[in-house]
Design a protein around this motif. Structure first.
Motif, PDB file in Angstrom:
ATOM      1  N   GLU A 262      27.899  35.167  29.995  1.00 18.49           N
ATOM      2  CA  GLU A 262      28.073  36.622  29.913  1.00 18.49           C
ATOM      3  C   GLU A 262      28.444  37.194  31.272  1.00 18.49           C
ATOM      4  O   GLU A 262      29.385  37.962  31.426  1.00 18.49           O
ATOM      5  N   SER A 263      27.714  36.753  32.275  1.00 18.95           N
ATOM      6  CA  SER A 263      27.917  37.242  33.628  1.00 18.95           C
ATOM      7  C   SER A 263      29.316  36.890  34.121  1.00 18.95           C
ATOM      8  O   SER A 263      30.028  37.739  34.655  1.00 18.95           O
ATOM      9  N   GLU A 264      29.697  35.668  33.855  1.00 13.62           N
ATOM     10  CA  GLU A 264      31.009  35.202  34.266  1.00 13.62           C
ATOM     11  C   GLU A 264      32.096  36.049  33.606  1.00 13.62           C
ATOM     12  O   GLU A 264      33.051  36.504  34.246  1.00 13.62           O
ATOM     13  N   ARG A 265      31.930  36.280  32.328  1.00 16.33           N
ATOM     14  CA  ARG A 265      32.941  37.026  31.584  1.00 16.33           C
ATOM     15  C   ARG A 265      33.061  38.450  32.147  1.00 16.33           C
ATOM     16  O   ARG A 265      34.144  38.969  32.393  1.00 16.33           O
ATOM     17  N   ARG A 266      31.880  39.051  32.321  1.00 16.06           N
ATOM     18  CA  ARG A 266      31.894  40.424  32.845  1.00 16.06           C
ATOM     19  C   ARG A 266      32.563  40.487  34.205  1.00 16.06           C
ATOM     20  O   ARG A 266      33.337  41.365  34.514  1.00 16.06           O
ATOM     21  N   PHE A 267      32.232  39.533  35.030  1.00 14.56           N
ATOM     22  CA  PHE A 267      32.803  39.508  36.371  1.00 14.56           C
ATOM     23  C   PHE A 267      34.322  39.401  36.301  1.00 14.56           C
ATOM     24  O   PHE A 267      35.035  40.135  36.975  1.00 14.56           O
ATOM     25  N   ARG A 268      34.802  38.515  35.452  1.00 13.02           N
ATOM     26  CA  ARG A 268      36.237  38.328  35.295  1.00 13.02           C
ATOM     27  C   ARG A 268      36.905  39.635  34.895  1.00 13.02           C
ATOM     28  O   ARG A 268      37.900  40.060  35.478  1.00 13.02           O
ATOM     29  N   THR A 269      36.332  40.231  33.876  1.00 15.59           N
ATOM     30  CA  THR A 269      36.909  41.475  33.358  1.00 15.59           C
ATOM     31  C   THR A 269      36.974  42.520  34.461  1.00 15.59           C
ATOM     32  O   THR A 269      37.992  43.161  34.698  1.00 15.59           O
ATOM     33  N   LEU A 270      35.829  42.603  35.132  1.00 15.99           N
ATOM     34  CA  LEU A 270      35.732  43.584  36.206  1.00 15.99           C
ATOM     35  C   LEU A 270      36.767  43.292  37.277  1.00 15.99           C
ATOM     36  O   LEU A 270      37.486  44.167  37.756  1.00 15.99           O
ATOM     37  N   PHE A 271      36.854  42.077  37.630  1.00 23.49           N
ATOM     38  CA  PHE A 271      37.744  41.617  38.697  1.00 23.49           C
ATOM     39  C   PHE A 271      39.204  41.887  38.339  1.00 23.49           C
ATOM     40  O   PHE A 271      39.961  42.446  39.113  1.00 23.49           O
ATOM     41  N   GLU A 272      39.562  41.490  37.112  1.00 24.25           N
ATOM     42  CA  GLU A 272      40.957  41.601  36.728  1.00 24.25           C
ATOM     43  C   GLU A 272      41.377  43.034  36.427  1.00 24.25           C
ATOM     44  O   GLU A 272      42.488  43.438  36.721  1.00 24.25           O
ATOM     45  N   GLN A 273      40.497  43.761  35.815  1.00 26.46           N
ATOM     46  CA  GLN A 273      40.929  45.070  35.313  1.00 26.46           C
ATOM     47  C   GLN A 273      40.487  46.229  36.186  1.00 26.46           C
ATOM     48  O   GLN A 273      40.678  47.384  35.818  1.00 26.46           O
ATOM     49  N   ALA A 274      39.872  45.888  37.308  1.00 30.77           N
ATOM     50  CA  ALA A 274      39.370  46.966  38.166  1.00 30.77           C
ATOM     51  C   ALA A 274      40.524  47.882  38.591  1.00 30.77           C
ATOM     52  O   ALA A 274      41.659  47.440  38.768  1.00 30.77           O
ATOM     53  N   ALA A 275      40.207  49.149  38.728  1.00 24.33           N
ATOM     54  CA  ALA A 275      41.222  50.115  39.137  1.00 24.33           C
ATOM     55  C   ALA A 275      41.486  50.011  40.626  1.00 24.33           C
ATOM     56  O   ALA A 275      42.396  50.650  41.146  1.00 24.33           O
ATOM     57  N   VAL A 276      40.671  49.235  41.293  1.00 27.67           N
ATOM     58  CA  VAL A 276      40.883  49.012  42.716  1.00 27.67           C
ATOM     59  C   VAL A 276      41.334  47.561  42.917  1.00 27.67           C
ATOM     60  O   VAL A 276      41.109  46.717  42.054  1.00 27.67           O
ATOM     61  N   GLY A 277      41.954  47.338  44.043  1.00 31.54           N
ATOM     62  CA  GLY A 277      42.361  45.963  44.320  1.00 31.54           C
ATOM     63  C   GLY A 277      41.166  45.169  44.836  1.00 31.54           C
ATOM     64  O   GLY A 277      40.455  45.621  45.719  1.00 31.54           O
ATOM     65  N   VAL A 278      40.945  44.007  44.266  1.00 36.72           N
ATOM     66  CA  VAL A 278      39.838  43.180  44.708  1.00 36.72           C
ATOM     67  C   VAL A 278      40.410  41.802  45.090  1.00 36.72           C
ATOM     68  O   VAL A 278      41.245  41.249  44.371  1.00 36.72           O
ATOM     69  N   ALA A 279      39.962  41.318  46.215  1.00 37.60           N
ATOM     70  CA  ALA A 279      40.440  40.001  46.632  1.00 37.60           C
ATOM     71  C   ALA A 279      39.303  39.232  47.280  1.00 37.60           C
ATOM     72  O   ALA A 279      38.409  39.824  47.894  1.00 37.60           O
ATOM     73  N   GLU A 280      39.365  37.938  47.117  1.00 36.00           N
ATOM     74  CA  GLU A 280      38.385  37.079  47.765  1.00 36.00           C
ATOM     75  C   GLU A 280      39.143  36.428  48.917  1.00 36.00           C
ATOM     76  O   GLU A 280      40.238  35.880  48.734  1.00 36.00           O
ATOM     77  N   ILE A 281      38.589  36.562  50.088  1.00 29.59           N
ATOM     78  CA  ILE A 281      39.332  36.135  51.265  1.00 29.59           C
ATOM     79  C   ILE A 281      38.529  35.099  52.035  1.00 29.59           C
ATOM     80  O   ILE A 281      37.305  35.239  52.197  1.00 29.59           O
ATOM     81  N   ASP A 282      39.253  34.136  52.491  1.00 32.00           N
ATOM     82  CA  ASP A 282      38.582  33.147  53.339  1.00 32.00           C
ATOM     83  C   ASP A 282      38.314  33.806  54.679  1.00 32.00           C
ATOM     84  O   ASP A 282      39.242  34.282  55.340  1.00 32.00           O
ATOM     85  N   PRO A 283      37.076  33.859  55.094  1.00 26.47           N
ATOM     86  CA  PRO A 283      36.743  34.630  56.289  1.00 26.47           C
ATOM     87  C   PRO A 283      37.341  34.018  57.568  1.00 26.47           C
ATOM     88  O   PRO A 283      37.559  34.731  58.537  1.00 26.47           O
TER      89      PRO A 283
END
Lengths: 786, 123
Positions: A262-283
């Motif tokens: 459930e958590s994974e799914r929600r995260f995906r949805t949130l990540f993909e459909q967010a109205a803001v740009g979200v990125a995971e960056i290698d620090p």
């Protein structure tokens, strides 16, 4: 590494959360479940206990209710039983009484029935009653008796035994013996008193039943209520606990198994459909590890392109340094996150403004942290802000550059929110002094009524246009202003934008102009007054002159009268004969004196008329008579000159005017005609028209030259003619005639003339002087021609 | 032979009138003031009075009133003689009881005939 562990530990201690993207350790789940099981056991135990209590309460409630019913029933039975006993006792007594009655009647009368049988029957009935009473009493006493009841019952038993033993049984014996008299006595003396006692006892018992029933019922009812309450509470608690148990059970089973997915799914949805740009960056490298669609859209790269690049490559060079230093701080753990506004260079070369937030995260407990970057496109906002800034700048410039003072105040409390440069220049209050205070506090209103007016108008109309008001500056100077105000909403608060135009100088100028104007008027008025006074004085002087001439002339006349009188007398030869030369000398003297006299007379008349001291004396005169008199004066001269005379005057015309003055005018015309006519005819004509009388004297004399005609009626005008010396005169005659005609007779004079052919002089006067007063107004005709 | 009383304050006029009347055959009496004239008229009872209107002590019209109000009444004629006459003088004098009216300056050629006509006209 160390920080990662710390985070993980703190994560475990948190209560389970479905939307947390950090996934807990399996070991934690076990511990969680054991706690839960304990809890479930405890709850189950508690619910069992409570159900039991509920059941007990329920059963207790049932028995209490049953007992309640029993009490009620029992006591009712008791009452019935006791009443039956009472009834039976009464019956017994009645039977005995009937026996007595029957016995006595059968004794005195022939018996209808067999009395013996009857008596026996009654005795048997009584005995049966007694048996019944015994039975009922036993039944009664079998029920539960209260101590008080027992006491009463024993009292009844004793009185009953007494009744049976002493009353009924001997009574039955007597009945059987047919001793009715004895029975009657027995009844009256023994049975009845005993029976009464029995009844009393019974009634006492019956009454007691009521009390007992009440007490019993009350006791049982409270018992019932208590049990009922226990039952309800117990049941309710049991149900509640049951629900809690089932809920917990369901959760503990489903929650643990589905949470991860459930958590994974929600995260995906949130990540993909967010109205803001979200990125995971290698620090470390700054590469994009995961990027959502919005991020790609914002920077204008495709997902694949993004995953091949790092944030440094697409960051605007001007913003890179700040970004990198923030990243460094974040990596070092000195800050937990950072936010900044920065620019990316889009794939198409354009610039996009974003609001960036970066914070570290740990996925699956991995030790190297990754950074989550969240970006929001704020290009539009920046544009709007830039536009606003430039607009504000323009407004700011205009606001301070305008020649009027501008004040922005809050409508609710009147506090000044903003003032411009001119406000400072006009009032002397700087921006710092003015802001946060009210105009009243600044003592800005020179007249507080102006402020009232301002407030009233702004409330009523929402705006003000050019209201006049006085203001007091910081230095205390009063200045005049024109106030305009408008309601505006600033930061969701109603405010007044007020513009004050300083019109002090203008007003001053206006006032000065007004002063000059008034002064000029005063000056003009003053001059006019002076002129009028001077004019009055001149008029007065003119009057004095005329009076002087009049009186002087009078004084001149007296000696002249003597000259004329004596020369005249001598010329007549009354003082002896004269030779021709003497006669000629005297004659010249006489004529000169006469001429002088007429001149003086004319001067007097003119002076009097001009001084306004001449009055008219109207009287009734026949027209022909006046004309005849005038003609009579010149007739000798006409005859002497050989000039003909024609008179065309209608008879019977009556005038009402000043006789002497009319005559004077006519004589003047006639003497002129005679003077300037050498030959021919003089015609005197008159006619009456429309309330006026027109008289004319025409001659065939020398006439008047065209150039001289306008001056005919002016004073001292004598025209150059060959007859000038011979005719004599001072040139006052026609002037005086015109004056008399106008001012006294209220008429007019006219003339027509042609040089060498003759003249016609005309006088027109109102027939009645006293009626035709407005005649003067038509005088222009004469003046113009004359 | 008729007697005329001349009331006149101007000596020249007095002489002129006196001479003209005497030449015409009248007897004359002279008075220089109104009061003297009135007294003389009552004492000497002349046939007529030549009365100057402008006198030093009183107005000629007043003298006329005195004469008419006295025992003389209308028994003697009074001829008024005015210096330069005002309009209305004639009417005033005639209304006051004058029998005649002569304007100054007197015309020596006409005055006697004027007087005669006034005297005769009344009889």
């Amino acid at each position: 590494m160390l920080s990662s562990t710390k985070h993980a530990v703190s994560g475990f201690s948190l209560p389970p959360s479905g939307c947390d993207i950090r996934l807990p350790d399996p070991c934690g789940i076990m511990r969680n479940l054991s706690t839960k099981t304990k809890l479930i056991c405890l709850v189950a135990f508690m619910s069992t206990v409570l159900v039991a209590i509920g059941g007990l309460g329920l059963s207790g409630m049932k028995s209490a209710r049953a007992r309640l019913e029993t009490v009620y029933k029992d006591r009712l039975v008791c009452v019935i039983q006791l009443s039956t006993i009472g009834e039976l006792l009464s019956d017994t007594r009645r039977e005995m009484l009937l026996s007595v009655t029957h016995g006595r009647s059968s004794f005195s009368n022939p018996p209808i029935q067999n009395p013996v049988t009857d008596h026996e029957h009654r005795a048997a009935s009584i005995e049966a009653n007694l048996v019944e009473i015994d039975k009922t009493w036993r039944e009664y006493t079998a029920t539960y008796l209260t101590p008080e009841e027992k006491l009463l019952a024993s009292s009844f038993v004793s009185s009953y035994t007494n009744l049976v033993e002493k009353g009924i049984k001997p009574g039955i014996a007597l009945m059987k013996d047919n001793d009715f008299a004895g029975l009657e006595a027995h009844l009256r003396h023994i049975v009845v008193p005993l029976d009464s006692k029995c009844h009393e006892a019974i009634h006492a018992l019956i009454r007691l039943q009521d009390t007992v029933a009440r007490t019993e019922l009350a006791r049982n009812a409270s018992d019932y209520r208590v049990r009922l309450t226990i039952s309800i509470i117990g049941t309710a608690l049991a149900v509640l606990v049951g629900i809690v148990i089932s809920a917990l059970t369901i959760r503990s089973v489903t929650g643990t198994t589905n949470r991860l997915r459930e958590s994974e799914r929600r995260f995906r949805t949130l990540f993909e459909q967010a109205a803001v740009g979200v990125a995971e960056i290698d620090p470390v490298s700054g590469r994009f590890l995961h990027v959502n669609k919005r991020y790609c859209d914002i920077v204008g790269f495709s997902l694949d392109e993004m995953l091949k690049t790092d944030f440094q490559s697409i960051t605007h060079p001007d913003d890179l340094e700040a970004d990198l230093s923030n990243m460094k701080l974040l990596r070092a753990g000195e800050i937990n996150e950072f936010s900044m506004e920065k620019r990316y260079i889009r794939n198409d070369g354009g610039i996009v403004w974003v609001s960036l937030t970066v914070y570290p995260t740990w996925l699956w407990g991995e030790s190297p942290s990754r950074h989550i970057a969240i970006v929001e496109d704020i290009t539009e906002r920046r544009k709007a802000e830039d536009a606003l800034r430039s607009s504000e700048e323009k407004f700011f410039k205009a606001f301070h550059a305008t020649p009027d003072a501008i004040v922005i105040s809050r409508a609710s409390d009147g506090l000044l929110l903003e003032v411009n440069e001119m406000f400072y220049q006009q009032t002397g209050y700087s921006r710092d002094e003015a802001l946060g205070r009210t105009t009243v506090e600044l003592n800005l209103w020179a007249d507080l009524r102006d402020r009232e007016r301002y407030v009233t108008m702004v409330r009523e109309y929402g705006k003000i246009r050019e209201m006049e008001a006085s203001f007091r500056t910081k230095s205390g100077e009063i200045r005049e202003g024109l106030v305009s105000s408008e309601c505006v909403v600033l930061d969701n608060e109603p405010c007044f934008l007020t513009i004050i135009r300083d019109v002090t100088e203008r007003k001053k100028t206006d006032a000065e102009l007004q002063k000059y104007r008034l002064h000029l008027e005063d000056l003009v008025n003053e001059r006019t007054e002076k002129l009028e006074a001077a004019n009055e004085k001149l008029k007065e002087l003119d009057r004095l002159k005329s009076m002087f001439i009049a009186s002087m002339s009078h004084e001149l006349r007296t000696p002249l009268n003597s000259i004329i009188g004596f020369t005249g007398m001598t010329l007549q030869g009354l003082s002896g004969e004269l030779n021709d030369e003497q006669k000629d000398n005297l004659s010249r003297t006489y004529q000169a004196a006469k001429h002088l006299l007429s001149l003086i007379t004319d001067v007097i008349d003119i002076s009097k008329i001009e001084a306004g001291r001449i009055e008219s004396y109207p009287e009734a005169i026949p027209l022909d008579e006046v004309i005849d008199e005038a003609i009579g004066t010149v007739r000798p001269q006409l005859r002497e000159k050989g000039v003909g005379l024609v008179v065309e005057v209608p008879a019977g015309v009556q005038l009402n005017t000043d006789r002497k003055r009319l005559l004077q005018c006519l004589l003047n015309f006639l003497s002129n005609a005679v003077k300037y006519t050498e030959s021919g005819t003089i015609t005197v004509a008159a006619r009456e028209t429309d309330g006026q009388v027109t008289m004319s004297v025409s001659d065939t004399g020398i006439g008047i030259a065209e150039k001289d005609q306008p001056k005919v009626f002016e004073a001292f005008e004598r025209f150059e003619t060959h007859l000038r010396v011979k005719a004599g005169g001072a040139g006052l005659g026609l002037y005086l005639t015109k004056k008399i005609a106008r001012d006294i007779l209220r008429g007019e004079v006219m003339f027509q003339s042609k040089e060498g052919e003759g003249s016609t002089f005309t006088l027109r006067v109102p027939k009645d002087l006293q009626q035709k007063i407005n005649f003067v107004e038509t005088q222009d005709k004469t003046g113009g021609n004359g | 032979m008729k007697t005329a009383l001349i009331i006149e304050d101007n000596p020249d006029n007095m002489v002129l009138i006196t001479r003209l009347l005497e030449k015409a055959g009248y007897l004359t009496l002279q008075a220089m003031t109104g009061m003297d004239g009135f007294d003389m008229a009552r004492q000497k009872k002349p046939d007529f009075v030549i009365l100057d209107i402008q006198l030093p002590d009183m107005d000629g019209i007043e003298v006329l009133h005195k004469i008419r109000d006295s025992e003389i009444g209308n028994s003697i004629k009074v001829i008024a003689m005015t210096s330069y006459a005002m309009s209305g003088d004639r009417e005033k004098l005639l209304a006051a009881g004058c029998d005649g009216y002569i304007e100054k300056p007197i015309d020596p050629a006409l005055v006697i005939s004027q007087i005669k006509s006034f005297l005769g006209g009344r009889e």
